[in-house]
Design a protein around this motif. Structure first.
Motif, PDB file in Angstrom:
ATOM      1  N   GLU A  42      40.120  37.665  40.421  1.00 41.94           N
ATOM      2  CA  GLU A  42      40.636  39.035  40.493  1.00 41.94           C
ATOM      3  C   GLU A  42      40.829  39.628  39.100  1.00 41.94           C
ATOM      4  OE1 GLU A  42      44.019  38.930  43.151  1.00 41.94           O
ATOM      5  OE2 GLU A  42      42.673  38.720  44.870  1.00 41.94           O
ATOM      6  N   ASN A  43      41.145  40.930  39.100  1.00 41.94           N
ATOM      7  CA  ASN A  43      41.319  41.667  37.847  1.00 41.94           C
ATOM      8  C   ASN A  43      42.415  42.696  38.033  1.00 41.94           C
ATOM      9  OD1 ASN A  43      40.494  44.108  35.979  1.00 41.94           O
ATOM     10  ND2 ASN A  43      39.542  42.278  35.132  1.00 41.94           N
ATOM     11  N   SER A  44      43.171  42.956  36.964  1.00 46.18           N
ATOM     12  CA  SER A  44      44.286  43.898  37.069  1.00 46.18           C
ATOM     13  C   SER A  44      43.809  45.301  37.418  1.00 46.18           C
ATOM     14  CB  SER A  44      45.097  43.929  35.764  1.00 46.18           C
ATOM     15  OG  SER A  44      44.257  44.344  34.708  1.00 46.18           O
ATOM     16  N   ALA A  45      42.531  45.618  37.139  1.00 47.06           N
ATOM     17  CA  ALA A  45      41.978  46.920  37.516  1.00 47.06           C
ATOM     18  C   ALA A  45      41.405  46.881  38.945  1.00 47.06           C
ATOM     19  CB  ALA A  45      40.907  47.357  36.527  1.00 47.06           C
ATOM     20  N   TYR A  46      41.554  45.765  39.626  1.00 46.71           N
ATOM     21  CA  TYR A  46      41.136  45.542  41.019  1.00 46.71           C
ATOM     22  C   TYR A  46      39.624  45.611  41.234  1.00 46.71           C
ATOM     23  CZ  TYR A  46      46.095  45.941  42.367  1.00 46.71           C
ATOM     24  OH  TYR A  46      47.451  45.760  42.485  1.00 46.71           O
ATOM     25  N   GLY A  47      38.986  46.712  40.799  1.00 44.48           N
ATOM     26  CA  GLY A  47      37.551  46.897  41.070  1.00 44.48           C
ATOM     27  C   GLY A  47      36.658  45.769  40.578  1.00 44.48           C
ATOM     28  N   TYR A  76      46.976  38.970  42.239  1.00 53.37           N
ATOM     29  CA  TYR A  76      47.308  40.283  42.818  1.00 53.37           C
ATOM     30  C   TYR A  76      47.391  40.229  44.334  1.00 53.37           C
ATOM     31  CZ  TYR A  76      46.270  41.144  38.022  1.00 53.37           C
ATOM     32  OH  TYR A  76      46.294  41.040  36.661  1.00 53.37           O
ATOM     33  N   SER A  77      46.401  39.605  44.961  1.00 55.28           N
ATOM     34  CA  SER A  77      46.419  39.546  46.430  1.00 55.28           C
ATOM     35  C   SER A  77      47.120  38.285  46.937  1.00 55.28           C
ATOM     36  CB  SER A  77      44.990  39.560  46.986  1.00 55.28           C
ATOM     37  OG  SER A  77      44.353  38.322  46.722  1.00 55.28           O
ATOM     38  N   ALA A 116      43.865  34.610  41.833  1.00 53.02           N
ATOM     39  CA  ALA A 116      44.214  35.695  42.753  1.00 53.02           C
ATOM     40  C   ALA A 116      45.684  36.092  42.623  1.00 53.02           C
ATOM     41  CB  ALA A 116      43.890  35.270  44.186  1.00 53.02           C
ATOM     42  N   THR A 170      37.055  42.717  40.581  1.00 54.48           N
ATOM     43  CA  THR A 170      37.248  41.455  41.313  1.00 54.48           C
ATOM     44  C   THR A 170      35.933  40.936  41.873  1.00 54.48           C
ATOM     45  OG1 THR A 170      39.544  41.909  41.886  1.00 54.48           O
ATOM     46  CG2 THR A 170      38.324  40.457  43.384  1.00 54.48           C
ATOM     47  N   ASN A 196      37.284  33.184  44.200  1.00 52.12           N
ATOM     48  CA  ASN A 196      37.489  34.598  43.880  1.00 52.12           C
ATOM     49  C   ASN A 196      38.197  34.713  42.530  1.00 52.12           C
ATOM     50  OD1 ASN A 196      39.747  33.562  45.357  1.00 52.12           O
ATOM     51  ND2 ASN A 196      40.469  35.609  45.813  1.00 52.12           N
ATOM     52  N   CYS A 207      34.297  38.152  44.544  1.00 51.87           N
ATOM     53  CA  CYS A 207      34.591  37.252  45.666  1.00 51.87           C
ATOM     54  C   CYS A 207      34.040  35.852  45.399  1.00 51.87           C
ATOM     55  CB  CYS A 207      33.930  37.759  46.941  1.00 51.87           C
ATOM     56  SG  CYS A 207      34.613  39.291  47.571  1.00 51.87           S
TER      57      CYS A 207
END
Ligand SMILES: O=c1ccn([C@H]2C[C@H](O)[C@@H](CO)O2)c(=O)[nH]1
Ligand SMILES: [Zn+2]
Length: 129
Positions: free
Chosen positions: A44-49, A21-22, A19, A51, A42, A53
């Motif tokens: 995460e991914n640099s493109a956010y979408g 990014y967050s 995680a 991600t 979780n 959970c």
């Protein structure tokens, strides 16, 4: 229902959270009806979408290994407040779990709350005609 082992496994799974990014680390532990436990974190991914959970990671691991009958999931993060599953995870739970599936939401300092899937996702979508 006995939750001690599930809670411990969810805490351990949180240590694997990716995680950057967050900064919000989540762990989940899912118990199948036969007692088998699958864990998830979780991712995460640099493109956010893209991600994923922690809850869905655990469910998808289980389904991909041939398990589809679940009785409970424990979820924990670094938050003091109990960590509740997001709407997407509730919908994924509804695909495989019945209304009495137990969701144990944990806060990192011991506050906890349980609810059934039916309580968390009332009037769930169904393809039934
Ligand atoms: O129940 C939850 C809520 C959020 N997240 C993740 C998604 C994202 O990586 C981060 C912040 O939303 O926490 C979970 O894994 N489970
Ligand atoms: Zn989610």
């Amino acid at each position: 229902m006995e939750f001690a082992e599930l809670i411990q496994k969810a805490k351990e799974a949180k240590e694997q959270a990716y995680a950057p990014y967050s900064g919000f680390h989540v762990g989940a532990a899912l118990r199948c009806k036969d007692g088998t436990i699958f864990t998830g974190c979780n991712i995460e991914n640099s493109a956010y979408g893209p991600t994923n959970c922690a809850e869905r990671t655990a469910i998808f691991k289980a389904v991909s290994e041939g398990f589809r009958e679940f009785e409970a999931i424990a979820i924990i993060s670094d938050s003091k407040q109990p960590t509740a599953p997001c709407g997407v995870c509730r919908q994924v739970m509804a695909e495989f779990c019945s209304r009495d599936f137990q969701v144990l939401m944990l806060g990192c300092e011991g506050i906890q709350r349980t609810a059934s899937l039916g309580e968390l996702l009332p009037y769930a979508f169904s393809l039934e005609k």
